[in-house]
Design a protein around this motif. Structure first.
Motif, PDB file in Angstrom:
ATOM      1  N   ASP A  69       0.839  -1.210   0.000  1.00  0.00           N
ATOM      2  CA  ASP A  69       0.000   0.000   0.000  1.00  0.00           C
ATOM      3  C   ASP A  69       0.869   1.254   0.000  1.00  0.00           C
ATOM      4  O   ASP A  69       0.622   2.202  -0.762  1.00  0.00           O
ATOM      5  N   ALA A  70       1.868   1.258   0.869  1.00  0.00           N
ATOM      6  CA  ALA A  70       2.739   2.441   0.978  1.00  0.00           C
ATOM      7  C   ALA A  70       3.533   2.657  -0.310  1.00  0.00           C
ATOM      8  O   ALA A  70       3.682   3.790  -0.778  1.00  0.00           O
ATOM      9  N   ALA A  71       4.024   1.574  -0.904  1.00  0.00           N
ATOM     10  CA  ALA A  71       4.828   1.701  -2.121  1.00  0.00           C
ATOM     11  C   ALA A  71       3.986   2.211  -3.286  1.00  0.00           C
ATOM     12  O   ALA A  71       4.407   3.114  -4.028  1.00  0.00           O
ATOM     13  N   LEU A  72       2.798   1.641  -3.445  1.00  0.00           N
ATOM     14  CA  LEU A  72       1.937   2.070  -4.546  1.00  0.00           C
ATOM     15  C   LEU A  72       1.470   3.502  -4.352  1.00  0.00           C
ATOM     16  O   LEU A  72       1.399   4.276  -5.316  1.00  0.00           O
ATOM     17  N   TYR A  75       4.359   5.790  -5.227  1.00  0.00           N
ATOM     18  CA  TYR A  75       4.541   5.846  -6.681  1.00  0.00           C
ATOM     19  C   TYR A  75       3.463   6.707  -7.341  1.00  0.00           C
ATOM     20  O   TYR A  75       3.764   7.556  -8.184  1.00  0.00           O
ATOM     21  N   ASP A  76       2.197   6.494  -6.935  1.00  0.00           N
ATOM     22  CA  ASP A  76       1.101   7.259  -7.535  1.00  0.00           C
ATOM     23  C   ASP A  76       1.233   8.741  -7.231  1.00  0.00           C
ATOM     24  O   ASP A  76       0.979   9.590  -8.098  1.00  0.00           O
ATOM     25  N   ARG A  77       1.623   9.056  -5.997  1.00  0.00           N
ATOM     26  CA  ARG A  77       1.797  10.477  -5.654  1.00  0.00           C
ATOM     27  C   ARG A  77       2.970  11.071  -6.421  1.00  0.00           C
ATOM     28  O   ARG A  77       2.946  12.251  -6.799  1.00  0.00           O
ATOM     29  N   VAL A  82       4.795  14.836 -10.657  1.00  0.00           N
ATOM     30  CA  VAL A  82       5.447  15.121 -11.933  1.00  0.00           C
ATOM     31  C   VAL A  82       4.440  15.725 -12.909  1.00  0.00           C
ATOM     32  O   VAL A  82       4.733  16.709 -13.601  1.00  0.00           O
ATOM     33  N   ALA A  83       3.241  15.147 -12.962  1.00  0.00           N
ATOM     34  CA  ALA A  83       2.214  15.655 -13.876  1.00  0.00           C
ATOM     35  C   ALA A  83       1.864  17.099 -13.554  1.00  0.00           C
ATOM     36  O   ALA A  83       1.635  17.906 -14.465  1.00  0.00           O
ATOM     37  N   GLU A  84       1.846  17.436 -12.270  1.00  0.00           N
ATOM     38  CA  GLU A  84       1.474  18.796 -11.883  1.00  0.00           C
ATOM     39  C   GLU A  84       2.587  19.792 -12.144  1.00  0.00           C
ATOM     40  O   GLU A  84       2.342  20.975 -12.337  1.00  0.00           O
ATOM     41  N   VAL A  85       3.841  19.299 -12.152  1.00  0.00           N
ATOM     42  CA  VAL A  85       4.950  20.167 -12.550  1.00  0.00           C
ATOM     43  C   VAL A  85       4.852  20.467 -14.039  1.00  0.00           C
ATOM     44  O   VAL A  85       5.041  21.598 -14.490  1.00  0.00           O
ATOM     45  N   VAL A  86       4.546  19.420 -14.814  1.00  0.00           N
ATOM     46  CA  VAL A  86       4.430  19.586 -16.262  1.00  0.00           C
ATOM     47  C   VAL A  86       3.231  20.458 -16.614  1.00  0.00           C
ATOM     48  O   VAL A  86       3.305  21.346 -17.471  1.00  0.00           O
ATOM     49  N   ASP A  87       2.085  20.218 -15.934  1.00  0.00           N
ATOM     50  CA  ASP A  87       0.863  20.986 -16.212  1.00  0.00           C
ATOM     51  C   ASP A  87       0.096  21.147 -14.906  1.00  0.00           C
ATOM     52  O   ASP A  87      -0.726  20.302 -14.554  1.00  0.00           O
ATOM     53  N   LEU A 136      -7.027   9.795   5.045  1.00  0.00           N
ATOM     54  CA  LEU A 136      -6.039  10.860   5.202  1.00  0.00           C
ATOM     55  C   LEU A 136      -4.762  10.351   5.857  1.00  0.00           C
ATOM     56  O   LEU A 136      -3.654  10.618   5.388  1.00  0.00           O
ATOM     57  N   LEU A 137      -4.918   9.626   6.943  1.00  0.00           N
ATOM     58  CA  LEU A 137      -3.742   9.171   7.688  1.00  0.00           C
ATOM     59  C   LEU A 137      -2.883   8.222   6.868  1.00  0.00           C
ATOM     60  O   LEU A 137      -1.656   8.193   7.026  1.00  0.00           O
ATOM     61  N   HIS A 138      -3.502   7.430   5.993  1.00  0.00           N
ATOM     62  CA  HIS A 138      -2.764   6.486   5.150  1.00  0.00           C
ATOM     63  C   HIS A 138      -2.371   7.098   3.808  1.00  0.00           C
ATOM     64  O   HIS A 138      -1.814   6.396   2.956  1.00  0.00           O
ATOM     65  N   ALA A 139      -2.686   8.386   3.639  1.00  0.00           N
ATOM     66  CA  ALA A 139      -2.316   9.123   2.421  1.00  0.00           C
ATOM     67  C   ALA A 139      -2.936   8.527   1.165  1.00  0.00           C
ATOM     68  O   ALA A 139      -2.385   8.652   0.079  1.00  0.00           O
TER      69      ALA A 139
END
Length: 301
Positions: A69-72, A75-77, A82-87, A136-139
């Motif tokens: 869960d933490a790894a995925l 990765y998703d965040r 990156v997407a938000e930096v690009v756009d 929220l706590l688990h992001a």
């Protein structure tokens, strides 16, 4: 191991069948079964065991899933960042919210925000209060919209509005022709409540206590829609968020009565982890939600 296998492992560990997980991953069921066996070989432990017709996580599988869960999530965040930096105007808002807010408030806020930023996407999660806090706590969500301040030291909460609660009675009830009642007038009647753990359940119990009685539990449900159906069937009364001018229908022959002896309402607010740096698009959604719900009195009555 690759990310898709980890996602499939998580899906199966959370109750999905291998066939369903394979369809979601767009692979065959035998191929996914082989991939899950290879995953167990790499980890060095049996992660899933068959119980009847489904697979359930072993003790080792439950431990491993926490790290998956933490790894995925990380990765998703990372991809989102990156997407938000690009756009920065085409990011993703990950939002958790109460079931009862999914029919009016959340769609209104999402629609309004996408009118401003049409390329923003939303990840939506519905849950009861305790589940929202865990998101929220688990992001697994950046924001949550819920009733009342959760009072958690790691969470910041801001009120959006005050939502009225009305006493719902069947159309044949002795009080159905009234427009306003005291909550104490139904102290001896069975109440139809959400199950413990839901915020509306806690609010109902608090208001009844303020009115001088403890509610007599007739039935318990998990959705307000279910409560309405049980009230319409004449099985009890309930405190429900609804408009007082909602007309009774053949499906829901209910009258909504204003409560006068206690303040029949609940706070609705938006919350996020205090110490977490939010993506710009999520921060923008907070500002939008606060603006969109701002009224001179802060009350929907």
């Amino acid at each position: 191991m690759d990310l898709q296998v980890l996602r499939s492992f998580r899906a199966v560990a959370e109750g999905m069948t291998v066939t369903e997980a394979a369809a979601e991953a767009r692979v065959t069921q035998p191929a996914l079964s082989r991939a899950l066996r290879r995953l167990e070989e790499e980890v060095g432990a049996e992660l899933l065991q068959r119980v009847g017709r489904v697979l359930r996580p072993t003790p080792a599988g439950r431990v491993f899933k926490e790290y998956v869960d933490a790894a995925l999530d990380s990765y998703d965040r990372g991809r989102r960042a990156v997407a938000e930096v690009v756009d920065p105007e085409a990011g993703v808002v990950s939002l958790a919210f109460l079931h009862t807010l999914g029919t009016w408030l959340v769609p209104e806020l999402v629609t309004g925000f996408r009118e401003i930023l049409p390329h923003v996407r939303f990840e939506l999660h519905q849950h009861e209060e305790n589940g929202l806090v865990q998101h929220l706590l688990h992001a697994t969500a950046d924001l949550m919209i819920t009733s009342g301040d959760p009072g958690h030291p790691l969470i910041t909460w801001r009120r959006l509005l005050v939502e009225p609660l009305w006493l719902a009675v069947p159309t044949g009830h002795r009080l159905a022709e009234r427009r306003r009642v005291r909550l104490a007038e139904v102290a001896a009647e069975p109440f139809i409540l959400l199950k413990p753990g839901y915020g509306l359940r806690s609010v109902t119990e608090t208001l009844c206590r303020e009115a001088g009685f403890a509610p007599l539990v007739g039935f318990e449900g998990e959705e307000v829609h279910t409560l309405r159906g049980l009230v319409a069937a004449g099985l009890g009364v309930s405190l429900i968020p609804s408009s007082p001018d909602t007309a009774a229908t053949p499906d829901f022959p209910i009258r909504y009565l204003e409560i006068t002896d206690v303040h029949g309402a609940r706070d609705i607010g938006i919350a996020w982890l205090t110490g977490r740096t939010l993506p710009p698009v999520s921060r923008g959604f907070i500002d939008h939600a606060l603006r969109a719900t701002a009224t001179p009195a802060g009350d929907r009555r």
